[in-house]
Design a protein around this motif. Structure first.
Motif, PDB file in Angstrom:
ATOM      1  N   UNK A 139       0.813  -1.222   0.000  1.00  0.00           N
ATOM      2  CA  UNK A 139       0.000   0.000   0.000  1.00  0.00           C
ATOM      3  C   UNK A 139       0.844   1.269   0.000  1.00  0.00           C
ATOM      4  N   UNK A 140       1.941   1.268   0.773  1.00  0.00           N
ATOM      5  CA  UNK A 140       2.808   2.446   0.804  1.00  0.00           C
ATOM      6  C   UNK A 140       3.512   2.638  -0.537  1.00  0.00           C
ATOM      7  N   UNK A 141       4.042   1.552  -1.094  1.00  0.00           N
ATOM      8  CA  UNK A 141       4.728   1.641  -2.392  1.00  0.00           C
ATOM      9  C   UNK A 141       3.749   2.063  -3.474  1.00  0.00           C
ATOM     10  N   UNK A 142       2.561   1.467  -3.471  1.00  0.00           N
ATOM     11  CA  UNK A 142       1.569   1.780  -4.498  1.00  0.00           C
ATOM     12  C   UNK A 142       1.164   3.255  -4.437  1.00  0.00           C
ATOM     13  N   UNK A 143       1.033   3.797  -3.241  1.00  0.00           N
ATOM     14  CA  UNK A 143       0.692   5.212  -3.118  1.00  0.00           C
ATOM     15  C   UNK A 143       1.777   6.096  -3.732  1.00  0.00           C
ATOM     16  N   UNK A 144       3.040   5.724  -3.526  1.00  0.00           N
ATOM     17  CA  UNK A 144       4.151   6.483  -4.119  1.00  0.00           C
ATOM     18  C   UNK A 144       4.078   6.448  -5.641  1.00  0.00           C
ATOM     19  N   UNK A 145       3.837   5.257  -6.207  1.00  0.00           N
ATOM     20  CA  UNK A 145       3.801   5.110  -7.661  1.00  0.00           C
ATOM     21  C   UNK A 145       2.607   5.835  -8.262  1.00  0.00           C
ATOM     22  N   UNK A 146       1.445   5.722  -7.609  1.00  0.00           N
ATOM     23  CA  UNK A 146       0.261   6.436  -8.091  1.00  0.00           C
ATOM     24  C   UNK A 146       0.496   7.940  -8.067  1.00  0.00           C
ATOM     25  N   UNK A 147       1.157   8.415  -7.021  1.00  0.00           N
ATOM     26  CA  UNK A 147       1.435   9.849  -6.932  1.00  0.00           C
ATOM     27  C   UNK A 147       2.335  10.325  -8.051  1.00  0.00           C
ATOM     28  N   UNK A 148       3.327   9.515  -8.425  1.00  0.00           N
ATOM     29  CA  UNK A 148       4.216   9.881  -9.524  1.00  0.00           C
ATOM     30  C   UNK A 148       3.444   9.972 -10.840  1.00  0.00           C
ATOM     31  N   UNK A 149       2.580   8.996 -11.082  1.00  0.00           N
ATOM     32  CA  UNK A 149       1.818   9.004 -12.330  1.00  0.00           C
ATOM     33  C   UNK A 149       0.905  10.223 -12.399  1.00  0.00           C
ATOM     34  N   UNK A 150       0.254  10.556 -11.301  1.00  0.00           N
ATOM     35  CA  UNK A 150      -0.609  11.739 -11.276  1.00  0.00           C
ATOM     36  C   UNK A 150       0.198  12.998 -11.567  1.00  0.00           C
ATOM     37  N   UNK A 151       1.364  13.109 -10.953  1.00  0.00           N
ATOM     38  CA  UNK A 151       2.226  14.269 -11.171  1.00  0.00           C
ATOM     39  C   UNK A 151       2.619  14.390 -12.636  1.00  0.00           C
ATOM     40  N   UNK A 152       3.009  13.279 -13.251  1.00  0.00           N
ATOM     41  CA  UNK A 152       3.480  13.334 -14.639  1.00  0.00           C
ATOM     42  C   UNK A 152       2.329  13.519 -15.620  1.00  0.00           C
ATOM     43  N   UNK A 153       1.159  13.031 -15.270  1.00  0.00           N
ATOM     44  CA  UNK A 153      -0.004  13.281 -16.119  1.00  0.00           C
ATOM     45  C   UNK A 153      -0.314  14.781 -16.174  1.00  0.00           C
ATOM     46  N   UNK A 154      -0.132  15.453 -15.049  1.00  0.00           N
ATOM     47  CA  UNK A 154      -0.341  16.906 -15.033  1.00  0.00           C
ATOM     48  C   UNK A 154       0.713  17.618 -15.869  1.00  0.00           C
ATOM     49  N   UNK A 155       1.967  17.140 -15.806  1.00  0.00           N
ATOM     50  CA  UNK A 155       3.015  17.736 -16.636  1.00  0.00           C
ATOM     51  C   UNK A 155       2.696  17.572 -18.116  1.00  0.00           C
ATOM     52  N   UNK A 156       2.235  16.387 -18.504  1.00  0.00           N
ATOM     53  CA  UNK A 156       1.903  16.137 -19.897  1.00  0.00           C
ATOM     54  C   UNK A 156       0.761  17.037 -20.344  1.00  0.00           C
ATOM     55  N   UNK A 157      -0.222  17.211 -19.474  1.00  0.00           N
ATOM     56  CA  UNK A 157      -1.365  18.040 -19.840  1.00  0.00           C
ATOM     57  C   UNK A 157      -0.988  19.506 -19.978  1.00  0.00           C
ATOM     58  N   UNK A 158      -0.023  19.950 -19.169  1.00  0.00           N
ATOM     59  CA  UNK A 158       0.318  21.372 -19.182  1.00  0.00           C
ATOM     60  C   UNK A 158       1.436  21.729 -20.144  1.00  0.00           C
TER      61      UNK A 158
END
Length: 312
Positions: A139-158
């Motif tokens: 759960x801790x590792x998955x939260x880290x990975x999900x957070x990275x994907x969300x961050x990079x999705x925002x970079x791609x969108x912007x």
């Protein structure tokens, strides 16, 4: 330098995925070469005695992990954005035998007398190692990975591809229609409409791993953003509102599970009897707030993703 050339279709098919199988294989590399991974020392020092207590033998997997090379057949690219380990292990077992044979030869290992038996043994080893060393922390590792994907999705969108790849990993750069990736074996690889699979990873740190061989989905496995905080001690007080719902003892036990722990340890730290702690943990497990993982003679309890969200 590896040069990955993109067409418009390749950009359209660039996507993210999380791979519990890859994390398991990369975690074995951390244990095998500890001097290269000081960031994960706390995790390694915790799981080594648990693996010894469980009698877990890693040879069928660890022999496929070298200092600069991890056999592709040990961790095929994920086929969906967030597969569970069982799905990835099924794909591992169904790989063409020639891939497994070729990987063993590249690593200087003796030929496998029965490639299918070798793949099955490899999958069984991964599953056993996962249960003891990775599942309690997932759960801790998955939260880290999900957070990275969300961050990079925002970079791609912007900012498009240029912004997406700008801080993916040191040395990675986007120029025109080409992504430049540090690698000891240089070359130019057209993606040919297959796109690029981006896989954030906790245990890849500090390296970047690429896969561009024919017959595989091209991918990059890169260190997830914020991985340096993964093993920080984050024990917290139980929120008062949560204690009103669960009761003070159960909320306190959830807060104490900053790291997976056994019943006796939790009872001592919470000031409860072993029997009472066991009853509370059973109730929390039935409610989906903790999970239980056997490690030798002990059962370790860990917070689930739901519990992590509640405590946050």
């Amino acid at each position: 330098m590896l040069e990955l050339t993109f067409s418009a279709d390749d950009l359209a098919y660039t996507r993210f995925a999380i791979s519990p199988l890859w994390e398991t294989v990369a975690a074995v590399r951390v244990l095998k070469y500890p001097a290269e991974h000081p960031l994960h020392r706390r995790w390694a020092e915790t799981v080594r005695p648990r693996l010894a207590a469980a009698g877990t033998r890693l040879e069928p997997l660890s022999e496929l992990v070298a200092p600069r090379l991890i056999a592709a057949s040990a961790c095929p690219p994920p086929t969906s954005p967030a597969p569970d380990l069982d799905l990835e292990l099924a794909a591992l077992r169904l790989q063409p035998h020639d891939r497994f044979v070729t990987d063993r030869a590249l690593l200087g290992l003796p030929p496998a007398p029965d490639p299918q038996a070798g793949l099955d043994r490899l999958a069984d080893t991964v599953a056993e190692f996962w249960d003891v060393a990775l599942a309690p922390y997932w759960p801790r590792i998955r939260a880290l990975l999900d957070g990275d994907i969300l961050y990079r999705a925002r970079l791609l969108a912007s900012g498009g591809a240029h912004r997406l790849f700008a801080d993916l990993s040191p040395g990675v750069s986007w120029m025109g229609d080409q992504l430049n990736v540090p690698r000891t074996r240089p070359g130019t690889v057209p993606l040919d409409g297959r796109g690029l699979l981006l896989v954030p990873s906790a245990f890849a740190w500090p390296k970047l791993f690429s896969l561009t061989e024919p017959g595989w989905q091209p991918l990059l496995r890169y260190p997830a953003r914020g991985v340096g905080t993964l093993w920080e001690h984050r024990e917290r007080d139980a929120p008062a509102a949560l204690a009103k719902i669960l009761g003070g003892s159960r909320a306190r036990l959830l807060a104490l599970l900053d790291e997976p722990a056994a019943t006796g340890d939790l009872a001592f730290r919470a000031g409860l009897s072993a029997g009472g702690t066991s009853q509370h943990l059973t109730a929390l497990r039935d409610a989906g707030l903790v999970s239980a993982h056997r490690a030798g003679r002990y059962v370790l309890y860990a917070r689930t993703e739901i519990a992590e969200a509640l405590l946050a």
